[in-house]
Design an enzyme around this catalytic site. Structure first.
Site, mmCIF file in Angstrom:
data_model
loop_
_atom_site.group_PDB
_atom_site.id
_atom_site.type_symbol
_atom_site.label_atom_id
_atom_site.label_comp_id
_atom_site.label_asym_id
_atom_site.label_seq_id
_atom_site.Cartn_x
_atom_site.Cartn_y
_atom_site.Cartn_z
ATOM 1 N N SER A 1 35.162 42.764 45.383
ATOM 2 C CA SER A 1 36.544 43.200 45.272
ATOM 3 C C SER A 1 36.654 44.324 46.297
ATOM 4 C CB SER A 1 36.828 43.708 43.858
ATOM 5 O OG SER A 1 38.092 44.330 43.821
ATOM 6 N N SER A 2 37.517 44.154 47.299
ATOM 7 C CA SER A 2 37.593 45.121 48.408
ATOM 8 C C SER A 2 38.033 46.491 47.897
ATOM 9 C CB SER A 2 38.576 44.627 49.465
ATOM 10 O OG SER A 2 38.224 43.332 49.884
ATOM 11 N N GLN A 3 37.960 47.494 48.786
ATOM 12 C CA GLN A 3 38.376 48.845 48.398
ATOM 13 C C GLN A 3 39.879 48.850 48.074
ATOM 14 O OE1 GLN A 3 37.777 51.856 51.413
ATOM 15 N NE2 GLN A 3 37.713 53.456 49.862
ATOM 16 N N MET B 1 43.112 47.299 50.195
ATOM 17 C CA MET B 1 43.970 46.202 49.714
ATOM 18 C C MET B 1 45.429 46.648 49.727
ATOM 19 S SD MET B 1 42.100 44.349 46.536
ATOM 20 C CE MET B 1 41.092 45.655 45.896
#
Ligand SMILES: C[S@@+](CC[C@H](N)C(=O)[O-])C[C@H]1O[C@@H](n2cnc3c(N)ncnc32)[C@H](O)[C@@H]1O
Length: 373
Positions: free
Chosen positions: A81-83, A87
């Protein structure tokens, strides 16, 4: 109020206070979507621990402005899950309207797709890994968004031609170039955002189709991403050298003092790094031995032939090693000073045309000839 709800409210408040969440729709989406549901199989705690929902730190680690690595293969992170702040910045750059049709490349946990769907976008998202797709589908079902997000299994290079007519394509995995298929699948006034490898980083570029051979890229955001699998990660002649991790360079033998005190902040440093990369193809990320080259590594002109080069630090100081250390150091100093003389351009001040590269059967489009606007 559950502890997850409290932590989510605090996380939204902190992101907002730090200026990292823009419009009201984005704030509302971050406040509504439970990030913990998208990392229910746990994530890498960074200290050798795999943090699952039973871990007492689970929720407090979920609700921080940090990427969460959810899958590792052979010691390399391959899904996450990206930062959250990244996002948020990318979603903001997409300028979504209710009903906007979005193709996301790299479903990962599904959290980003859930945020966009909660803002009213119609999202199709694809991922190359079957286990990742399965977990994202389960999570989207659990939060009641299964009907709002269409999850596909496949190489993102292909896009989803049957559903062409996307207002936006958003790529959430690092690529060396963009797929021409995505441009074909956009509406005429649509655009795509993609983290395209440049000088050892993955800055996000905004790309408009613009007719055959006329696609144009513009720098958009500073970012770091994991690399894609397949043709989207093709290396091609004339590309910047691949990033080099710790210990790749010998201890420095030539040093030039700092130019800035205090040093450039992380955003300005990446503006400088982008420009150095636009002007010089030898630029990449490299790290020297611990204690040398200023720690974690950064913007470096790599002497690929002789195993040395020159690194440029955020305070403008230069350190160089290898048989051509003095020449490399002089080149880096000249590039640093050129950036200052050109008015210290931002990443968003650069544009380039896109040209085909990579495997002729599965070409990618890569930026060529960066020009300061
Ligand atoms: C950083 S994660 C995506 C983050 C995700 N959007 C989120 O917010 O949770 C990158 C994902 O890209 C996927 N990926 C890598 N190469 C791909 C490819 N060629 N096509 C589609 N997906 C790919 C990986 O399996 C991984 O799940």
């Amino acid at each position: 109020m559950t502890s997850a709800d409290e932590l989510r409210s605090r996380y939204v408040e902190e992101l907002r206070r730090d200026g990292l969440l823009g419009g009201d729709d984005l704030v509302r989406a971050f406040g509504m979507v439970p990030r913990e549901e998208f990392v229910a199989s746990g994530f890498d705690g960074g200290d050798g621990r795999w943090i699952g929902p039973d871990d007492p730190d689970f929720l407090s680690l979920v609700y921080r402005n940090h990427p969460l690595v959810t899958k590792v293969a052979d010691g390399v992170p391959v899904s996450s899950s990206s930062q959250p702040s990244l996002m948020a910045a990318m979603i903001e750059s997409l300028e979504l309207r209710p009903g906007s049709r979005v193709l996301e490349i790299g479903v990962g946990t599904g959290y980003n797709a859930a945020l966009m769907a909660t803002m009213g976008a119609r999202v199709t998202t694809m991922d190359i890994a079957p286990d990742v797709v399965e977990r994202a589908e389960v999570a989207l079902r659990r939060v009641g968004l299964a009907g709002a997000v269409d999850v596909r299994l496949g190489d993102g290079y292909l896009g989803v031609p049957a559903d062409a007519g996307y207002d936006r394509v958003v790529v959430t995995v690092g690529v060396t170039g963009v797929s021409p298929r995505w441009l074909d699948q956009l509406t005429p006034d649509g655009y795509l955002l993609a983290p395209v490898e440049h000088a050892g980083n993955h800055p996000v570029l905004r790309i408009r189709p613009g007719g055959p051979g006329m696609a144009e890229a513009r720098g958009e955001l500073r970012a770091g991403f994991m690399s894609a699998a397949g043709p989207l990660a093709a290396r091609y002649p004339g590309a910047h050298p691949a990033p080099r991790r710790t210990g790749a360079l010998p201890p420095p033998t030539v040093r030039h003092p700092h130019r800035w005190h205090p040093p450039l902040d992380v955003f300005r440093y990446h503006d400088l790094w982008f420009a150095v990369g636009a002007w010089d193809r030898r630029t990449t990320f490299a790290a020297g031995p611990a204690g040398g080259w200023g720690g974690p590594g950064g913007c470096t002109l790599l002497d690929e032939l002789h195993g040395g080069g020159a690194g440029l630090l955020a305070d403008g100081s230069v350190q160089a090693a290898g048989p051509s250390a003095a020449r490399y150091a002089a080149d880096v100093l000249a590039l640093r000073d050129r950036w200052v003389a050109r008015g210290e351009p931002l990443i968003s001040d650069w544009t380039a045309r896109l040209v085909p590269a990579g495997d002729p059967d599965q070409p990618i489009l890569v930026p060529s000839g960066w020009i300061q606007r």
